[in-house]
Each structure stands twice: as C-alpha cells, then as structure tokens.
Scaffold this active site. Structure first.
Site, PDB file in Angstrom:
ATOM      1  N   ASP A  31     -26.052 -17.579  14.923  1.00  0.00           N
ATOM      2  CA  ASP A  31     -25.719 -16.889  16.203  1.00  0.00           C
ATOM      3  C   ASP A  31     -25.055 -17.654  17.215  1.00  0.00           C
ATOM      4  O   ASP A  31     -25.480 -18.824  17.332  1.00  0.00           O
ATOM      5  CB  ASP A  31     -27.386 -16.383  16.807  1.00  0.00           C
ATOM      6  CG  ASP A  31     -27.130 -15.184  17.732  1.00  0.00           C
ATOM      7  OD1 ASP A  31     -27.397 -14.002  17.355  1.00  0.00           O
ATOM      8  OD2 ASP A  31     -26.189 -15.269  18.865  1.00  0.00           O
ATOM      9  N   ASN A  87     -33.373  -5.590  15.643  1.00  0.00           N
ATOM     10  CA  ASN A  87     -33.508  -4.999  17.031  1.00  0.00           C
ATOM     11  C   ASN A  87     -32.507  -3.528  16.377  1.00  0.00           C
ATOM     12  O   ASN A  87     -31.627  -3.465  15.849  1.00  0.00           O
ATOM     13  CB  ASN A  87     -32.420  -5.334  18.038  1.00  0.00           C
ATOM     14  CG  ASN A  87     -33.059  -6.858  18.777  1.00  0.00           C
ATOM     15  OD1 ASN A  87     -34.361  -6.892  18.755  1.00  0.00           O
ATOM     16  ND2 ASN A  87     -32.089  -7.722  18.815  1.00  0.00           N
ATOM     17  N   SER A  95     -27.041  -4.788  20.150  1.00  0.00           N
ATOM     18  CA  SER A  95     -25.824  -4.892  20.751  1.00  0.00           C
ATOM     19  C   SER A  95     -24.649  -4.741  19.950  1.00  0.00           C
ATOM     20  O   SER A  95     -23.653  -4.695  20.218  1.00  0.00           O
ATOM     21  CB  SER A  95     -25.605  -6.116  21.573  1.00  0.00           C
ATOM     22  OG  SER A  95     -25.939  -7.296  20.687  1.00  0.00           O
ATOM     23  N   VAL A  96     -24.889  -5.268  18.505  1.00  0.00           N
ATOM     24  CA  VAL A  96     -23.848  -5.001  17.542  1.00  0.00           C
ATOM     25  C   VAL A  96     -24.176  -3.980  16.289  1.00  0.00           C
ATOM     26  O   VAL A  96     -25.388  -4.128  15.659  1.00  0.00           O
ATOM     27  CB  VAL A  96     -23.630  -6.361  16.787  1.00  0.00           C
ATOM     28  CG1 VAL A  96     -22.367  -6.272  15.699  1.00  0.00           C
ATOM     29  CG2 VAL A  96     -23.079  -7.417  17.692  1.00  0.00           C
ATOM     30  N   HIS A 100     -28.486  -6.315  11.252  1.00  0.00           N
ATOM     31  CA  HIS A 100     -28.578  -7.680  11.094  1.00  0.00           C
ATOM     32  C   HIS A 100     -29.858  -7.995  11.146  1.00  0.00           C
ATOM     33  O   HIS A 100     -30.631  -7.518  12.047  1.00  0.00           O
ATOM     34  CB  HIS A 100     -27.580  -8.431  11.665  1.00  0.00           C
ATOM     35  CG  HIS A 100     -27.445  -8.118  13.091  1.00  0.00           C
ATOM     36  ND1 HIS A 100     -27.053  -6.922  13.614  1.00  0.00           N
ATOM     37  CD2 HIS A 100     -28.239  -8.363  14.462  1.00  0.00           C
ATOM     38  CE1 HIS A 100     -27.265  -6.765  15.049  1.00  0.00           C
ATOM     39  NE2 HIS A 100     -28.040  -7.730  15.355  1.00  0.00           N
ATOM     40  N   HIS A 102     -32.247 -11.313  12.411  1.00  0.00           N
ATOM     41  CA  HIS A 102     -32.435 -12.399  13.055  1.00  0.00           C
ATOM     42  C   HIS A 102     -33.609 -13.218  12.347  1.00  0.00           C
ATOM     43  O   HIS A 102     -34.401 -13.003  12.186  1.00  0.00           O
ATOM     44  CB  HIS A 102     -32.671 -12.310  14.415  1.00  0.00           C
ATOM     45  CG  HIS A 102     -31.756 -11.289  15.494  1.00  0.00           C
ATOM     46  ND1 HIS A 102     -30.854 -11.832  16.309  1.00  0.00           N
ATOM     47  CD2 HIS A 102     -31.411 -10.220  15.478  1.00  0.00           C
ATOM     48  CE1 HIS A 102     -30.208 -11.119  16.854  1.00  0.00           C
ATOM     49  NE2 HIS A 102     -30.595  -9.885  16.770  1.00  0.00           N
TER      50      HIS A 102
END
Ligand code: AMP
Length: 114
Positions: A31, A87, A95-96, A100, A102
C-alpha cells in the site's frame, strides 16, 4: 467505457507498484499509504468491484485471496499476528472500487477498528 481503477492500471503495467506476488488470479502490492509497518493489498485480476458484488462463481477465487494473504503475511514475518480487512462501500471506507484484501501487521492492532 468506465475509467480504469488505479489497481487495473497497476496490473496492466501502466503504473508502478511494489509487487510482492503475481499469479494467474491475483497480485499483491505494498500500500502506498501504509497504515501499519507492513500494509499489503491482495487484488484479484478479475474486476469484482466490492465483496458485496461477489457471486457464487467467485468462491474459489475469494478463498485463494485469503490463502495468498496468509502466504505473504508469513513471508513478511508477521508471526506475531496480522489483520485482514476488506472495506465495502462508502460507510465501510472503500476508496478504490476494485476488490482488495488489506493485510496489516507489524504493530499491535486495536479493537474496535475505526
Ligand atoms: P480502500 O480504502 O479499502 O478502497 O483501500 C484502497 C487502498 O489503496 C488505500 O489503502 C490506498 O492507500 C491504496 N492505494 C491507492 N493508490 C495506490 C497505489 N497507487 N499503490 C498502492 N496502493 C494504493
């Protein structure tokens, strides 16, 4: 045509990233704005915008992402523990819009998460 996400540009070789893993199904990058000493992102090559849009046909792929997360956590020597976060949507802090996972470690995590 919708614009490519940052992650799609990275996977297409149009943007640089520190890539730790690349297989037929997913990549792992560091990240760019780490929230812990180790902060990795496991990203499927298939564009699933978010986990709430995953389907039964993604079952094997979704399991693979977790196994790759475990593998890179071991390679990063996070033997003391680590946290996996996905998320989802605006209230989830996404936000993307490309799924994904994390992987965060290298410090003590708090609970509840922010
Ligand atoms: P999320 O907020 O869950 O959608 O996570 C998106 C993550 O992508 C954030 O932690 C960002 O710091 C990270 N990110 C954004 N752009 C890049 C990039 N170019 N390379 C690596 N990570 C990025």
């Amino acid at each position: 045509m919708t614009d490519k996400t940052i992650f799609q540009k990275i996977m297409d070789g149009e943007m640089d990233a520190d890539m730790l893993h690349d297989d037929e199904e997913c990549v792992v990058i560091r990240d760019v704005n780490p929230q812990a000493p180790t902060h990795l992102l496991v990203i499927p090559k298939k564009l699933i915008p978010r986990i709430s849009e995953g389907s039964q046909e993604d079952q094997t792929l979704l399991g693979h992402l977790l196994l790759v997360a475990k593998k890179v956590a071991r390679e990063e020597e996070l033997a003391e523990g680590f946290r996996i976060v996905v998320n989802n949507g605006p209230a989830g802090g996404e936000s993307v819009p490309h799924l994904h996972v994390h992987v965060l470690g290298g410090r003590q995590m708090g609970w509840p998460p922010g």
